[in-house]
Enzyme design. Structure first.
Site, PDB file in Angstrom:
ATOM      1  N   LYS A  13      -4.094   8.918 -15.162  1.00  0.00           N
ATOM      2  CA  LYS A  13      -2.561   9.179 -15.510  1.00  0.00           C
ATOM      3  C   LYS A  13      -1.369   8.612 -16.823  1.00  0.00           C
ATOM      4  O   LYS A  13      -0.570   9.293 -17.293  1.00  0.00           O
ATOM      5  CB  LYS A  13      -1.637   8.951 -14.009  1.00  0.00           C
ATOM      6  CG  LYS A  13      -2.130   9.254 -12.569  1.00  0.00           C
ATOM      7  CD  LYS A  13      -1.470   9.291 -11.579  1.00  0.00           C
ATOM      8  CE  LYS A  13      -1.067   7.768 -11.064  1.00  0.00           C
ATOM      9  NZ  LYS A  13      -2.748   6.902 -10.471  1.00  0.00           N
ATOM     10  N   ARG A  88       4.937   8.614  -4.432  1.00  0.00           N
ATOM     11  CA  ARG A  88       3.521   8.158  -3.551  1.00  0.00           C
ATOM     12  C   ARG A  88       2.784   7.830  -2.052  1.00  0.00           C
ATOM     13  O   ARG A  88       1.861   8.097  -1.399  1.00  0.00           O
ATOM     14  CB  ARG A  88       3.369   6.489  -3.822  1.00  0.00           C
ATOM     15  CG  ARG A  88       3.237   5.891  -5.200  1.00  0.00           C
ATOM     16  CD  ARG A  88       1.118   6.062  -5.137  1.00  0.00           C
ATOM     17  NE  ARG A  88       1.211   4.234  -5.556  1.00  0.00           N
ATOM     18  CZ  ARG A  88       0.895   4.212  -6.499  1.00  0.00           C
ATOM     19  NH1 ARG A  88       1.839   4.804  -7.985  1.00  0.00           N
ATOM     20  NH2 ARG A  88       0.590   3.117  -7.482  1.00  0.00           N
ATOM     21  N   ARG A 127     -10.212  -2.252 -17.300  1.00  0.00           N
ATOM     22  CA  ARG A 127      -9.414  -2.459 -17.797  1.00  0.00           C
ATOM     23  C   ARG A 127      -8.629  -3.366 -17.885  1.00  0.00           C
ATOM     24  O   ARG A 127      -8.716  -4.593 -17.458  1.00  0.00           O
ATOM     25  CB  ARG A 127      -7.972  -1.776 -16.985  1.00  0.00           C
ATOM     26  CG  ARG A 127      -7.207  -1.353 -17.467  1.00  0.00           C
ATOM     27  CD  ARG A 127      -6.083   0.413 -16.281  1.00  0.00           C
ATOM     28  NE  ARG A 127      -5.342  -0.071 -16.002  1.00  0.00           N
ATOM     29  CZ  ARG A 127      -4.894   1.403 -15.232  1.00  0.00           C
ATOM     30  NH1 ARG A 127      -5.761   2.563 -15.212  1.00  0.00           N
ATOM     31  NH2 ARG A 127      -4.725   0.591 -13.875  1.00  0.00           N
ATOM     32  N   ARG A 162      -4.847  -7.285 -14.944  1.00  0.00           N
ATOM     33  CA  ARG A 162      -3.843  -7.767 -13.919  1.00  0.00           C
ATOM     34  C   ARG A 162      -4.401  -8.089 -12.231  1.00  0.00           C
ATOM     35  O   ARG A 162      -5.563  -8.352 -12.343  1.00  0.00           O
ATOM     36  CB  ARG A 162      -3.462  -5.654 -13.725  1.00  0.00           C
ATOM     37  CG  ARG A 162      -2.151  -5.510 -14.328  1.00  0.00           C
ATOM     38  CD  ARG A 162      -2.094  -3.966 -14.112  1.00  0.00           C
ATOM     39  NE  ARG A 162      -1.913  -3.319 -13.014  1.00  0.00           N
ATOM     40  CZ  ARG A 162      -1.881  -2.301 -13.017  1.00  0.00           C
ATOM     41  NH1 ARG A 162      -1.175  -1.456 -12.937  1.00  0.00           N
ATOM     42  NH2 ARG A 162      -1.964  -1.321 -11.194  1.00  0.00           N
ATOM     43  N   ARG A 173      -6.586  -0.724  -2.775  1.00  0.00           N
ATOM     44  CA  ARG A 173      -5.694   0.107  -3.146  1.00  0.00           C
ATOM     45  C   ARG A 173      -5.902   1.296  -3.108  1.00  0.00           C
ATOM     46  O   ARG A 173      -4.793   2.661  -3.025  1.00  0.00           O
ATOM     47  CB  ARG A 173      -5.655  -0.623  -5.093  1.00  0.00           C
ATOM     48  CG  ARG A 173      -4.119  -1.214  -4.772  1.00  0.00           C
ATOM     49  CD  ARG A 173      -4.753  -1.461  -6.080  1.00  0.00           C
ATOM     50  NE  ARG A 173      -3.833  -0.256  -7.535  1.00  0.00           N
ATOM     51  CZ  ARG A 173      -4.738  -0.503  -8.927  1.00  0.00           C
ATOM     52  NH1 ARG A 173      -5.613  -1.219  -9.323  1.00  0.00           N
ATOM     53  NH2 ARG A 173      -4.099   0.313 -10.073  1.00  0.00           N
TER      54      ARG A 173
HETATM   55  P1  ADP Z   1      -1.965   2.481 -10.288  1.00  0.00           P
HETATM   56  O1  ADP Z   1      -2.966   2.383 -11.358  1.00  0.00           O
HETATM   57  O2  ADP Z   1      -2.520   2.206  -9.058  1.00  0.00           O
HETATM   58  O3  ADP Z   1      -1.607   4.120  -9.911  1.00  0.00           O
HETATM   59  P2  ADP Z   1       0.600   1.596 -10.710  1.00  0.00           P
HETATM   60  O4  ADP Z   1       0.931   0.748 -11.561  1.00  0.00           O
HETATM   61  O5  ADP Z   1       0.660   3.231 -10.364  1.00  0.00           O
HETATM   62  O6  ADP Z   1      -0.413   1.197 -10.469  1.00  0.00           O
HETATM   63  O7  ADP Z   1       1.210   0.755  -9.125  1.00  0.00           O
HETATM   64  C1  ADP Z   1       0.967  -0.774  -9.082  1.00  0.00           C
HETATM   65  C2  ADP Z   1       1.380  -1.037  -8.375  1.00  0.00           C
HETATM   66  O8  ADP Z   1       2.349  -1.551  -7.801  1.00  0.00           O
HETATM   67  C3  ADP Z   1       0.899  -0.555  -6.492  1.00  0.00           C
HETATM   68  O9  ADP Z   1      -0.118  -0.717  -6.374  1.00  0.00           O
HETATM   69  C4  ADP Z   1       2.041  -0.469  -5.537  1.00  0.00           C
HETATM   70  O10 ADP Z   1       2.107  -2.130  -4.869  1.00  0.00           O
HETATM   71  C5  ADP Z   1       3.407  -0.689  -6.617  1.00  0.00           C
HETATM   72  N1  ADP Z   1       4.058   0.854  -6.754  1.00  0.00           N
HETATM   73  C6  ADP Z   1       4.199   1.742  -7.372  1.00  0.00           C
HETATM   74  N2  ADP Z   1       4.470   3.114  -8.094  1.00  0.00           N
HETATM   75  C7  ADP Z   1       4.737   3.130  -5.749  1.00  0.00           C
HETATM   76  C8  ADP Z   1       5.677   3.717  -6.034  1.00  0.00           C
HETATM   77  N3  ADP Z   1       6.113   4.770  -6.132  1.00  0.00           N
HETATM   78  N4  ADP Z   1       5.633   3.694  -4.141  1.00  0.00           N
HETATM   79  C9  ADP Z   1       5.578   2.629  -3.473  1.00  0.00           C
HETATM   80  N5  ADP Z   1       4.287   1.494  -4.399  1.00  0.00           N
HETATM   81  C10 ADP Z   1       4.384   2.457  -5.585  1.00  0.00           C
END
Ligand code: ADP
Ligand code: ZN
Length: 215
Positions: A13, A88, A127, A162, A173
């Site tokens: 994404k 999400r 990553r 991370r 996740r």
């Molecule tokens: P990913 O690589 O999992 O897509 P993100 O950078 O989008 O990771 O998100 C990292 C973390 O931030 C998620 O695992 C979650 O804990 C939290 N998070 C991000 N966006 C949301 C959302 N829209 N709703 C709930 N939690 C979120």
């Protein structure tokens, strides 16, 4: 242009969003980046979100919705935006629909990025992210290494793995994704703005998106 990017963690994404920013000049709105900045800055929101994030769980909807509602009304989002990592959950998608209606905004594209799970695990464990909260550039030790090992090309800060990118948290996740986020595909499937594209090569995803938007 208002775009939602759907897909598992590691589906690409962020990479696709970067290419769309270049092409359309609209901002990427990543709730993950916003939350990580809040954690680093030590704000109330950051303190409430950090434990959920480090466990690989979702942050409660209530914390996310305020963040998004404000962000969508900032001046740079007037001409459109790319939502990355939001919504999400079905609940977030319902609340987003209500906010967009209130703001008189529609969606042009909801695109699901499809990637097999073994590719996702490899991508996520390889990553590296810039540790500077104002930069957050993303690298990959196989496919997009920084020029100097462990040092960000853009700002010179150390690049790190991370906290939520260890194998155990990644598995969590992915199961969170399957349980809470994958149902969004069914939620948006009948929306005329929805499409699903294989996401192995970022350039091909962009071509598919552009083709779709020009249809
Ligand atoms: P990913 O690589 O999992 O897509 P993100 O950078 O989008 O990771 O998100 C990292 C973390 O931030 C998620 O695992 C979650 O804990 C939290 N998070 C991000 N966006 C949301 C959302 N829209 N709703 C709930 N939690 C979120
Ligand atoms: Zn950097």
């Amino acid at each position: 242009m208002r775009i939602i990017l759907l897909g598992a963690p590691g589906a690409g994404k962020g990479t696709v969003a970067e290419l769309l920013i270049e092409k359309y000049g609209i901002p990427q709105i990543s709730t993950g980046d916003m939350l990580r900045s809040a954690v680093k800055a030590g704000t109330d929101l950051g303190k409430q979100a950090a434990d959920f994030m480090n466990r690989g769980e979702l942050v409660p909807d209530a914390l996310i919705m305020g963040l998004i509602e404000n962000r969508l009304q900032e001046p740079d989002a007037r001409g459109g935006f790319i939502l990355d990592g939001f919504p999400r959950t079905i609940e977030q998608a319902d609340q987003l629909a209500a906010i967009l209606t209130k703001l008189g905004m529609g969606l042009d594209l909801v695109v699901n990025l499809e990637v097999p799970e073994d590719v996702i695990i490899r991508r996520l464990t390889s990553r590296r992210t810039c540790s500077n909260p104002n930069c957050q550039a993303i690298y990959n030790i196989y496919t997009k290494p920084s020029q100097r090992d462990g040092v960000c090309d853009k700002c010179g800060s150390p690049t790190v793995q991370r906290d939520d990118e260890t194998e155990a948290v990644i598995k969590k996740r992915l199961s969170t994704y399957q349980e809470k986020t994958a149902p969004l595909i069914g939620y948006y499937e009948r929306n005329p703005a929805y499409c699903s594209v294989p996401s192995l090569v970022a350039g091909e995803v962009i071509d598919a998106i552009v083709q779709r938007l020009n249809r």
